[in-house]
Write a protein that holds these residues in place. Structure first.
Motif, PDB file in Angstrom:
ATOM      1  N   ILE A   1      -2.697  28.544  39.166  1.00 13.41           N
ATOM      2  CA  ILE A   1      -1.385  28.219  39.727  1.00 13.41           C
ATOM      3  C   ILE A   1      -0.339  29.094  39.047  1.00 13.41           C
ATOM      4  O   ILE A   1      -0.524  29.555  37.917  1.00 13.41           O
ATOM      5  CB  ILE A   1      -1.018  26.729  39.536  1.00 13.41           C
ATOM      6  N   PRO A   2       0.778  29.348  39.711  1.00 15.62           N
ATOM      7  CA  PRO A   2       1.834  30.148  39.081  1.00 15.62           C
ATOM      8  C   PRO A   2       2.507  29.368  37.953  1.00 15.62           C
ATOM      9  O   PRO A   2       2.646  28.140  38.029  1.00 15.62           O
ATOM     10  CB  PRO A   2       2.806  30.423  40.236  1.00 15.62           C
ATOM     11  N   ASP A   3       2.918  30.083  36.940  1.00 15.99           N
ATOM     12  CA  ASP A   3       3.597  29.442  35.812  1.00 15.99           C
ATOM     13  C   ASP A   3       5.097  29.362  36.111  1.00 15.99           C
ATOM     14  O   ASP A   3       5.917  29.998  35.455  1.00 15.99           O
ATOM     15  CB  ASP A   3       3.347  30.240  34.533  1.00 15.99           C
ATOM     16  N   ASN A   4       5.430  28.550  37.088  1.00 15.78           N
ATOM     17  CA  ASN A   4       6.836  28.460  37.496  1.00 15.78           C
ATOM     18  C   ASN A   4       7.313  27.029  37.689  1.00 15.78           C
ATOM     19  O   ASN A   4       8.359  26.810  38.308  1.00 15.78           O
ATOM     20  CB  ASN A   4       7.058  29.264  38.777  1.00 15.78           C
TER      21      ASN A   4
ATOM     22  N   ILE B   1       4.005  32.698  25.232  1.00 16.26           N
ATOM     23  CA  ILE B   1       2.987  33.477  25.926  1.00 16.26           C
ATOM     24  C   ILE B   1       3.613  34.652  26.679  1.00 16.26           C
ATOM     25  O   ILE B   1       3.011  35.728  26.776  1.00 16.26           O
ATOM     26  CB  ILE B   1       2.139  32.586  26.848  1.00 16.26           C
ATOM     27  N   GLN B   2       4.829  34.478  27.172  1.00 15.66           N
ATOM     28  CA  GLN B   2       5.486  35.606  27.825  1.00 15.66           C
ATOM     29  C   GLN B   2       5.866  36.681  26.809  1.00 15.66           C
ATOM     30  O   GLN B   2       5.725  37.881  27.091  1.00 15.66           O
ATOM     31  CB  GLN B   2       6.718  35.118  28.601  1.00 15.66           C
ATOM     32  N   THR B   3       6.330  36.268  25.641  1.00 17.10           N
ATOM     33  CA  THR B   3       6.655  37.231  24.589  1.00 17.10           C
ATOM     34  C   THR B   3       5.416  38.017  24.186  1.00 17.10           C
ATOM     35  O   THR B   3       5.462  39.248  24.061  1.00 17.10           O
ATOM     36  CB  THR B   3       7.234  36.499  23.368  1.00 17.10           C
ATOM     37  N   ALA B   4       4.299  37.307  23.973  1.00 16.97           N
ATOM     38  CA  ALA B   4       3.073  37.976  23.531  1.00 16.97           C
ATOM     39  C   ALA B   4       2.495  38.875  24.621  1.00 16.97           C
ATOM     40  O   ALA B   4       2.084  40.012  24.355  1.00 16.97           O
ATOM     41  CB  ALA B   4       2.046  36.937  23.096  1.00 16.97           C
ATOM     42  N   SER B   5       2.452  38.378  25.855  1.00 17.80           N
ATOM     43  CA  SER B   5       1.884  39.188  26.928  1.00 17.80           C
ATOM     44  C   SER B   5       2.740  40.420  27.198  1.00 17.80           C
ATOM     45  O   SER B   5       2.221  41.500  27.511  1.00 17.80           O
ATOM     46  CB  SER B   5       1.699  38.358  28.199  1.00 17.80           C
ATOM     47  N   ASN B   6       4.050  40.294  27.061  1.00 24.06           N
ATOM     48  CA  ASN B   6       4.929  41.452  27.207  1.00 24.06           C
ATOM     49  C   ASN B   6       4.675  42.496  26.121  1.00 24.06           C
ATOM     50  O   ASN B   6       4.950  43.688  26.322  1.00 24.06           O
ATOM     51  CB  ASN B   6       6.400  41.028  27.166  1.00 24.06           C
ATOM     52  N   ALA B   7       4.159  42.048  24.986  1.00 23.22           N
ATOM     53  CA  ALA B   7       3.831  42.962  23.885  1.00 23.22           C
ATOM     54  C   ALA B   7       2.414  43.518  24.005  1.00 23.22           C
ATOM     55  O   ALA B   7       1.950  44.217  23.103  1.00 23.22           O
ATOM     56  CB  ALA B   7       4.000  42.244  22.544  1.00 23.22           C
ATOM     57  N   GLY B   8       1.731  43.207  25.109  1.00 25.80           N
ATOM     58  CA  GLY B   8       0.403  43.747  25.335  1.00 25.80           C
ATOM     59  C   GLY B   8      -0.734  42.905  24.795  1.00 25.80           C
ATOM     60  O   GLY B   8      -1.885  43.334  24.805  1.00 25.80           O
ATOM     61  N   VAL B   9      -0.427  41.679  24.350  1.00 24.92           N
ATOM     62  CA  VAL B   9      -1.465  40.798  23.823  1.00 24.92           C
ATOM     63  C   VAL B   9      -2.243  40.186  24.987  1.00 24.92           C
ATOM     64  O   VAL B   9      -1.667  39.793  25.999  1.00 24.92           O
ATOM     65  CB  VAL B   9      -0.840  39.691  22.943  1.00 24.92           C
TER      66      VAL B   9
ATOM     67  N   ARG C   1     -17.763  28.061  37.238  1.00 21.06           N
ATOM     68  CA  ARG C   1     -16.371  27.627  37.104  1.00 21.06           C
ATOM     69  C   ARG C   1     -15.449  28.716  37.639  1.00 21.06           C
ATOM     70  O   ARG C   1     -15.809  29.902  37.680  1.00 21.06           O
ATOM     71  CB  ARG C   1     -16.041  27.327  35.635  1.00 21.06           C
ATOM     72  N   PRO C   2     -14.248  28.342  38.047  1.00 20.33           N
ATOM     73  CA  PRO C   2     -13.298  29.325  38.571  1.00 20.33           C
ATOM     74  C   PRO C   2     -12.956  30.379  37.526  1.00 20.33           C
ATOM     75  O   PRO C   2     -12.932  30.100  36.321  1.00 20.33           O
ATOM     76  CB  PRO C   2     -12.076  28.478  38.928  1.00 20.33           C
ATOM     77  N   THR C   3     -12.674  31.571  37.979  1.00 23.51           N
ATOM     78  CA  THR C   3     -12.228  32.626  37.073  1.00 23.51           C
ATOM     79  C   THR C   3     -10.842  32.280  36.536  1.00 23.51           C
ATOM     80  O   THR C   3      -9.926  31.953  37.294  1.00 23.51           O
ATOM     81  CB  THR C   3     -12.164  33.980  37.804  1.00 23.51           C
ATOM     82  N   TRP C   4     -10.713  32.334  35.245  1.00 21.69           N
ATOM     83  CA  TRP C   4      -9.442  32.060  34.575  1.00 21.69           C
ATOM     84  C   TRP C   4      -8.735  33.399  34.411  1.00 21.69           C
ATOM     85  O   TRP C   4      -9.109  34.218  33.574  1.00 21.69           O
ATOM     86  CB  TRP C   4      -9.697  31.397  33.237  1.00 21.69           C
ATOM     87  N   GLU C   5      -7.708  33.633  35.195  1.00 23.10           N
ATOM     88  CA  GLU C   5      -7.034  34.922  35.181  1.00 23.10           C
ATOM     89  C   GLU C   5      -6.184  35.098  33.924  1.00 23.10           C
ATOM     90  O   GLU C   5      -5.574  34.145  33.425  1.00 23.10           O
ATOM     91  CB  GLU C   5      -6.146  35.065  36.421  1.00 23.10           C
ATOM     92  N   GLN C   6      -6.144  36.325  33.449  1.00 21.25           N
ATOM     93  CA  GLN C   6      -5.332  36.643  32.281  1.00 21.25           C
ATOM     94  C   GLN C   6      -3.850  36.531  32.623  1.00 21.25           C
ATOM     95  O   GLN C   6      -3.419  36.843  33.735  1.00 21.25           O
ATOM     96  CB  GLN C   6      -5.643  38.066  31.802  1.00 21.25           C
ATOM     97  N   TYR C   7      -3.080  36.058  31.651  1.00 24.41           N
ATOM     98  CA  TYR C   7      -1.633  35.950  31.794  1.00 24.41           C
ATOM     99  C   TYR C   7      -1.023  37.294  31.419  1.00 24.41           C
ATOM    100  O   TYR C   7      -1.162  37.759  30.288  1.00 24.41           O
ATOM    101  CB  TYR C   7      -1.110  34.846  30.870  1.00 24.41           C
ATOM    102  N   THR C   8      -0.351  37.951  32.343  1.00 20.64           N
ATOM    103  CA  THR C   8       0.262  39.249  32.096  1.00 20.64           C
ATOM    104  C   THR C   8       1.693  39.235  32.614  1.00 20.64           C
ATOM    105  O   THR C   8       2.087  38.344  33.379  1.00 20.64           O
ATOM    106  CB  THR C   8      -0.510  40.382  32.799  1.00 20.64           C
ATOM    107  N   PRO C   9       2.501  40.230  32.241  1.00 20.66           N
ATOM    108  CA  PRO C   9       3.877  40.275  32.754  1.00 20.66           C
ATOM    109  C   PRO C   9       3.945  40.284  34.276  1.00 20.66           C
ATOM    110  O   PRO C   9       4.910  39.763  34.861  1.00 20.66           O
ATOM    111  CB  PRO C   9       4.423  41.573  32.154  1.00 20.66           C
TER     112      PRO C   9
END
Length: 438
Positions: free
Chosen positions: A413-416, A313-321, A389-397
């Motif tokens: 929650i943070p992805d950490n 998901i980090q690879t894809a989001s970094n590519a603008g997906v 329902r809670p807003t599901w935030e987009q995963y971005t860089p």
């Protein structure tokens, strides 16, 4: 909406493909949805191994079946009230892995505009060239009545095509009993022009994948289901097991010495402290099992699922997906305590049938259905329709977050989680993301 489901690459051996598929229609929150399911070959018929299959360009036949089904959808779904421009592919476990492998082909976007991956990424499967598993193919053919004499030749396909289903199952049972690994029938590196021309992590690094929106998520305790509970998991057993699972290394990229050093450091990052192990959030309780059970469950779950989901998901989001991610943490009282929120636990919730019908479970199931349907229809899980329902935030860089799916606390929650260990795995995906045996 197009649905693919997987529960294991080798569990079925359907010898034929029903191109007409199974189509169902329903109206969800006032929106017409068309669901499509289909048959595809599994086991040695879907994933033939060995030199003959490579020579005949007959590798990854199950993936070809998926493309045939998606082609059928593009040509026919309009007759069922569907929209061929709004197809979402969707799979869990092996289904997610197979669907993710499809996305390694950039042109896959002509078949689908979005995807949902539940507990599986393209690199989760055991990745080899077909020749590595020649022994599995030989064992399979040797167990098929009428074809046994051809088992060590490169002239087996014609005979296998002439026998009945019972004979195929006879061969499969023998092959499974004698297999040197648990999952020999899985996607294979098939070279230039194939579905998996090289190791997925190399393709990720090159940006070679379909740039379509997706949801990718995992469950809290992905590893527990795959770890036999009766073993005494000492540090030596765990280290030897990890090295065995990644041997031979992904040559020429990783040497045995590099692998051994990496495993030593990995064990330091996952210490023998039950409170840090999986099932997570269970303190020092070891459930009467070896204290090392929780340690190896955490390691296996992170190597095979959590780290791969994060890298993907980090690879894809970094590519603008456009991407969204989740962590399913809903307690599972129907599970044995040592499994926790195990692999596959979320499936019943997606289909509106949680195993324990508490108010919390029912509310979460409704929420997940609305998120899934919203994403399939609008490419966003937050369409404002259905349940509150809670807003599901987009995963971005710059916003690496996921939604915790829990009936009592669905929240961003943070992805950490376990960042140091997972960062180490993801810093060397050629070492840790391509298991060699199991």
């Amino acid at each position: 909406m197009f649905w693919t489901y997987g529960g294991g690459f080798q569990e079925g051996t359907s010898a034929t493909f029903n191109a007409s598929a199974i189509v169902a229609q329903s109206v969800v929150r006032g929106t017409p949805i068309v669901y499509v399911n289909f048959n595809y070959r599994l086991g040695p018929l879907g994933f033939p191994q060995g030199q003959e299959a490579a020579n005949k360009k007959a590798l990854n036949l199950a993936l070809h079946d998926q493309i045939a089904a998606l082609t059928w959808v593009q040509e026919n779904i309009g007759a069922f009230g569907g929209d061929k421009t709004k197809v979402t592919v969707f799979g869990e476990s092996a289904g997610a892995i197979m669907t993710a492998v499809q996305l390694l082909t950039p042109s896959f976007s002509r078949f689908a505009r979005a995807a949902i991956f539940e507990s599986g990424s393209a690199a989760t499967a055991l990745t080899f060239h077909a020749q590595h598993r020649q022994i599995d193919w030989n064992n399979f053919v040797a167990g098929v009545p009428g074809c046994a004499g051809l088992s060590e030749t490169e002239n087996t396909f014609g005979c296998l095509q002439s026998v009945n289903t019972t004979a195929i199952f006879d061969g499969l049972i023998i092959a499974q009993n004698e297999a040197p690994e648990e999952f020999p029938w899985s996607p294979t590196i098939d070279g230039e022009g194939g579905f998996m021309p090289e190791l997925p992590s190399l393709l990720f690094a090159k940006g070679t994948f379909a740039k379509i929106p997706f949801i990718s998520g995992t469950n809290l305790d992905e590893g527990t289901l795959f770890i036999p509970p009766a073993t005494d998991y000492t540090a030596e057993v765990i280290m030897n097991g990890i090295i065995a699972n990644f041997s031979p290394p992904a040559v020429p990229f990783v040497s045995m010495g590099q692998l051994e050093n990496a495993v030593t450091h990995l064990l330091d990052l996952y210490p023998d402290i039950p409170a840090l192990g999986s099932p997570f959030n269970t303190g020092n309780d070891t459930f009467g099992l070896s204290p090392g059970y929780k340690r190896i469950s955490a390691l296996f779950g992170d190597v095979s699922f959590q780290s791969q989901r994060r890298l993907w998901i980090q690879t894809a989001s970094n590519a603008g997906v456009k991407t969204f991610s989740y962590l399913f943490t809903q307690p599972q009282p129907t599970n044995p305590a040592f499994l926790g929120v195990s692999h596959g636990s979320e499936i019943a919730f997606v289909y509106g049938a949680p195993p324990n019908a508490t108010a919390s479970a029912i509310a979460l199931s409704t929420t997940m259905i609305d998120y899934w349907v919203s994403f399939a229809t609008s490419l966003d899980p937050n369409d404002g329709k259905g349940s509150s329902r809670p807003t599901w935030e987009q995963y971005t860089p710059n916003n690496q977050v996921l939604i915790q799916l829990n009936g009592d606390n669905t929240t961003i929650i943070p992805d950490n989680y376990r960042k140091e260990g997972i960062d180490f795995m993801n810093s060397m995906p050629l070492t840790f993301h391509h298991r060699r045996s199991l």
